[in-house]
Motif scaffolding. Structure first.
Motif, PDB file in Angstrom:
ATOM      1  N   PHE A  47     -12.198   6.357 -58.893  1.00 49.32           N
ATOM      2  CA  PHE A  47     -13.100   7.137 -59.740  1.00 49.32           C
ATOM      3  C   PHE A  47     -12.557   8.542 -59.930  1.00 49.32           C
ATOM      4  O   PHE A  47     -12.157   9.200 -58.979  1.00 49.32           O
ATOM      5  CB  PHE A  47     -14.490   7.184 -59.110  1.00 49.32           C
ATOM      6  CG  PHE A  47     -15.197   5.865 -59.172  1.00 49.32           C
ATOM      7  CD1 PHE A  47     -16.055   5.564 -60.221  1.00 49.32           C
ATOM      8  CD2 PHE A  47     -14.980   4.901 -58.194  1.00 49.32           C
ATOM      9  CE1 PHE A  47     -16.702   4.338 -60.288  1.00 49.32           C
ATOM     10  CE2 PHE A  47     -15.623   3.669 -58.251  1.00 49.32           C
ATOM     11  CZ  PHE A  47     -16.487   3.388 -59.308  1.00 49.32           C
ATOM     12  N   HIS A  48     -12.563   9.006 -61.186  1.00 48.01           N
ATOM     13  CA  HIS A  48     -12.071  10.340 -61.503  1.00 48.01           C
ATOM     14  C   HIS A  48     -13.164  11.125 -62.202  1.00 48.01           C
ATOM     15  O   HIS A  48     -13.750  10.643 -63.171  1.00 48.01           O
ATOM     16  CB  HIS A  48     -10.823  10.238 -62.387  1.00 48.01           C
ATOM     17  CG  HIS A  48      -9.722   9.488 -61.699  1.00 48.01           C
ATOM     18  ND1 HIS A  48      -8.746  10.100 -60.976  1.00 48.01           N
ATOM     19  CD2 HIS A  48      -9.538   8.161 -61.543  1.00 48.01           C
ATOM     20  CE1 HIS A  48      -7.967   9.172 -60.422  1.00 48.01           C
ATOM     21  NE2 HIS A  48      -8.427   7.988 -60.756  1.00 48.01           N
ATOM     22  N   GLU A  49     -13.408  12.348 -61.710  1.00 46.53           N
ATOM     23  CA  GLU A  49     -14.450  13.169 -62.322  1.00 46.53           C
ATOM     24  C   GLU A  49     -13.973  13.728 -63.648  1.00 46.53           C
ATOM     25  O   GLU A  49     -12.827  14.170 -63.775  1.00 46.53           O
ATOM     26  CB  GLU A  49     -14.794  14.343 -61.384  1.00 46.53           C
ATOM     27  CG  GLU A  49     -15.531  13.904 -60.138  1.00 46.53           C
ATOM     28  CD  GLU A  49     -15.950  15.071 -59.272  1.00 46.53           C
ATOM     29  OE1 GLU A  49     -15.382  16.175 -59.426  1.00 46.53           O
ATOM     30  OE2 GLU A  49     -16.849  14.871 -58.429  1.00 46.53           O
ATOM     31  N   ILE A  50     -14.868  13.724 -64.634  1.00 44.19           N
ATOM     32  CA  ILE A  50     -14.583  14.350 -65.923  1.00 44.19           C
ATOM     33  C   ILE A  50     -15.340  15.674 -65.949  1.00 44.19           C
ATOM     34  O   ILE A  50     -16.563  15.701 -65.839  1.00 44.19           O
ATOM     35  CB  ILE A  50     -15.055  13.456 -67.095  1.00 44.19           C
ATOM     36  CG1 ILE A  50     -14.434  12.060 -66.988  1.00 44.19           C
ATOM     37  CG2 ILE A  50     -14.736  14.128 -68.420  1.00 44.19           C
ATOM     38  CD1 ILE A  50     -12.918  12.022 -67.086  1.00 44.19           C
ATOM     39  N   THR A  51     -14.560  16.758 -66.038  1.00 42.22           N
ATOM     40  CA  THR A  51     -15.202  18.072 -66.028  1.00 42.22           C
ATOM     41  C   THR A  51     -15.069  18.712 -67.411  1.00 42.22           C
ATOM     42  O   THR A  51     -14.197  18.348 -68.198  1.00 42.22           O
ATOM     43  CB  THR A  51     -14.539  18.992 -64.987  1.00 42.22           C
ATOM     44  OG1 THR A  51     -13.133  19.018 -65.242  1.00 42.22           O
ATOM     45  CG2 THR A  51     -14.785  18.496 -63.568  1.00 42.22           C
ATOM     46  N   SER A  52     -15.957  19.666 -67.677  1.00 40.84           N
ATOM     47  CA  SER A  52     -15.935  20.356 -68.968  1.00 40.84           C
ATOM     48  C   SER A  52     -15.005  21.563 -68.889  1.00 40.84           C
ATOM     49  O   SER A  52     -15.077  22.336 -67.937  1.00 40.84           O
ATOM     50  CB  SER A  52     -17.345  20.822 -69.338  1.00 40.84           C
ATOM     51  OG  SER A  52     -17.275  21.554 -70.531  1.00 40.84           O
TER      52      SER A  52
END
Lengths: 80, 462
Positions: A47-52
């Protein structure tokens, strides 16, 4: 006012929640700060976090929860 | 009743392996697949294929109704679950049998019993198989946990009875940590597995992971010797070999016959694996769990025993007795398997689901590559990263390592990063060559050797 796009760097499956029984990271209309996590992309069981990269207001998501995404595909739009 | 048409409820390299075994037995094959796997090698080589849903495994490879519908539509009379997905789901095994088809594996009740870790531990004790010192069955609460741990000594592992594959495990170094971690472990297990039941085991430090392959036909059980799988990263095996370089003949005999005793005590049918921890310092072995399915690393056993485990499990499910007797089996040489994953070992094993533009696969005596690849194949990102397994066999462990190095020097997949460079580095390592390792050995090694792993990905041309 400008519209910014958050794209997926990876192929995989997009999730809007940290776990099925937990609330969504963000909802349309929420204020977003730089570095906020808006979702996860699962690639090959990791799982990879998607950040703004932007701050502003979340207009909405272009990919539904648990739907496949391609690299470079727009996940969400932000107005700032 | 002999099987005529087998449905494969899995994907990837194991689906290809099962199709090949079925074909040698003259059995037709039906490959189910998600939309993301329509162009997979398994779909191409199976006699028939049925699409069962979208990419997400929960809506395809884990959808029992969709799989059973496909089996009925194609008149399949048996289902092979492979490993992972529904392979150790007792309700699925029951549903397949209720639909009038053969499940290639044990009865649902056996899967249920051995899949419940606390019940399996009890069965092992009853069969006279040594277990890791720990709690008798499930813990009644935090106070009971503390009492057991204080008796057996720290560190202790807190394990979820419904867990497996390394999931649901926490380690407490002392009583205070245990008090803090046990409630967390219970709520996490409850959320992840729908069952918050916990048990405790003493941590055996510097232990080896050794497992025994067994085959049963419901009446008789035999073993096909052991495998050693001590080289693990995040509790996932990366390198497996048979036989274990750590055992002497007496210990091997004691270990393998204990596995047969346990499997016999539950009337085991099919292929199964009984996993143990082995303590080099004392020469003691302890049962940890039983896997009621074919395992990823089964080929090393096939290589040293000359068996076809997948074909044998299909024959057994078709009602045939074991075709091999214990006395027919002997260890011939040494085999090693390494898992070729679409991951970049120089970048913290980041998944790399690319397009296979070209490849060179090694060959020659004692070299086998079980895989799912073809030129132009786009690796889907939705499933695990295993692309294939490179298996080498030699007359001795030293020979096998020499063949592994030779095979890896030819091995090349363009368009992807793979774990192949990790295995070249491991095969060249003196401690690996001396089999001086344990289950906690690889992770610190990876940190110390990260620079070496950055070199040589073969002909990367993404």
């Amino acid at each position: 006012m400008a519209k910014q796009e958050i794209r997926s760097p990876l192929p995989g499956t997009f999730y809007r929640k940290p776990a099925p029984d937990q609330p969504e990271f963000k909802a349309p209309g929420d204020n977003i700060a730089k570095g906020d996590v808006i979702g996860l992309v699962e690639v090959m069981k990791s799982f990879h976090e998607i950040t703004s990269e932007f701050e502003g207001k979340l207009i909405g998501f272009l990919v539904d929860n648990e739907e496949p995404v391609a690299p470079g595909q727009v996940l969400a739009e932000i107005e700032n | 009743m002999p099987i005529h048409k087998l449905l494969i409820a899995n994907r990837g390299e194991i689906a290809v392996r099962i199709i090949r075994a079925a074909r040698t037995l003259g059995i037709k094959t039906v490959q189910v697949h998600s939309t993301a796997d329509a162009d997979s090698l398994a779909v191409e080589i199976a006699d028939e294929a049925v699409e069962i849903g979208p990419p997400a495994a929960s809506k395809s490879y884990l959808d029992v109704d969709a799989i059973l519908d496909a089996a009925r539509k194609k008149d399949a009379d048996a289902v092979h679950p492979g490993y992972g997905f529904l392979a150790e789901n007792a309700d699925f095994a029951d549903a397949v049998e209720a639909a009038g088809m053969a499940f290639i594996g044990p009865r649902g009740e056996t899967i249920r019993r051995m899949g419940d870790k606390a019940a399996a531990r009890k069965a092992a004790k009853e069969a006279g198989v040594p277990t890791v010192p720990g709690s008798e069955g499930l813990l009644a609460g935090a106070a009971a946990a503390r009492q057991v741990a204080d008796e057996i000594g720290y560190p202790v592992m807190i394990k979820a009875t419904a867990g497996g594959g390394g999931r649901g495990i926490r380690i407490a170094q002392n009583g205070d940590e245990l008090d803090q971690l046990a409630p967390q472990a219970a709520s996490e297990a409850s959320a992840a597995f729908g069952d918050g039941g916990l048990y405790l085991e003493k941590v055996i430090e510097r232990a080896r992971h050794i497992e025994v392959q067994i085959l049963g036909d419901g009446k008789n059980v035999i073993h096909c010797f052991e495998r050693e799988c001590s080289l693990q990263r995040r509790r996932q095996k990366v390198w497996e070999e048979a036989p274990s370089p750590a055992l002497n003949e007496d210990t091997r005999e004691a270990l393998c016959t204990s596995a047969v005793r346990l499997a016999s005590s539950v009337g085991y049918r099919g292929a199964g694996t009984i996993e143990y921890l082995y303590d080099d310092a004392t020469g003691e072995f302890y049962f940890i769990e039983m896997n009621t399915r074919i395992q990823v690393e089964h080929p090393v056993t096939e290589e040293i025993t000359g068996t076809d485990l997948v074909a044998e499990m299909i024959r057994i499910a078709g009602g045939a007795p074991l075709s091999i007797r214990q006395g027919d089996l002997a260890i011939d040489g040494h085999a090693i398997e390494v898992r070729i994953n679409a991951e970049d070992p120089s970048n913290n094993f980041m998944p790399f689901p690319g397009l296979v533009s070209d490849f060179r696969f090694p060959g020659g005596p004692g070299v086998r590559f079980d895989h799912m690849l073809y030129p132009g194949y786009q690796i889907p990102p939705f499933y695990d990263s295993l692309l294939g397994k490179l298996i080498v066999k030699g007359n001795s462990r030293e020979d096998a390592i020499a063949r592994l190095k030779s095979a890896l020097s030819e091995f090349r997949i363009d368009g992807l990063k793979t774990t192949a460079p990790l295995f070249m580095a491991l095969a060249s390592d003196e401690q690996v060559q001396a089999s001086a390792f344990h289950t906690g050995w690889l992770e610190p090694w990876l940190e110390e050797n990260s620079a070496r792993l950055a070199q040589n990905q073969g002909g990367i041309a993404a």
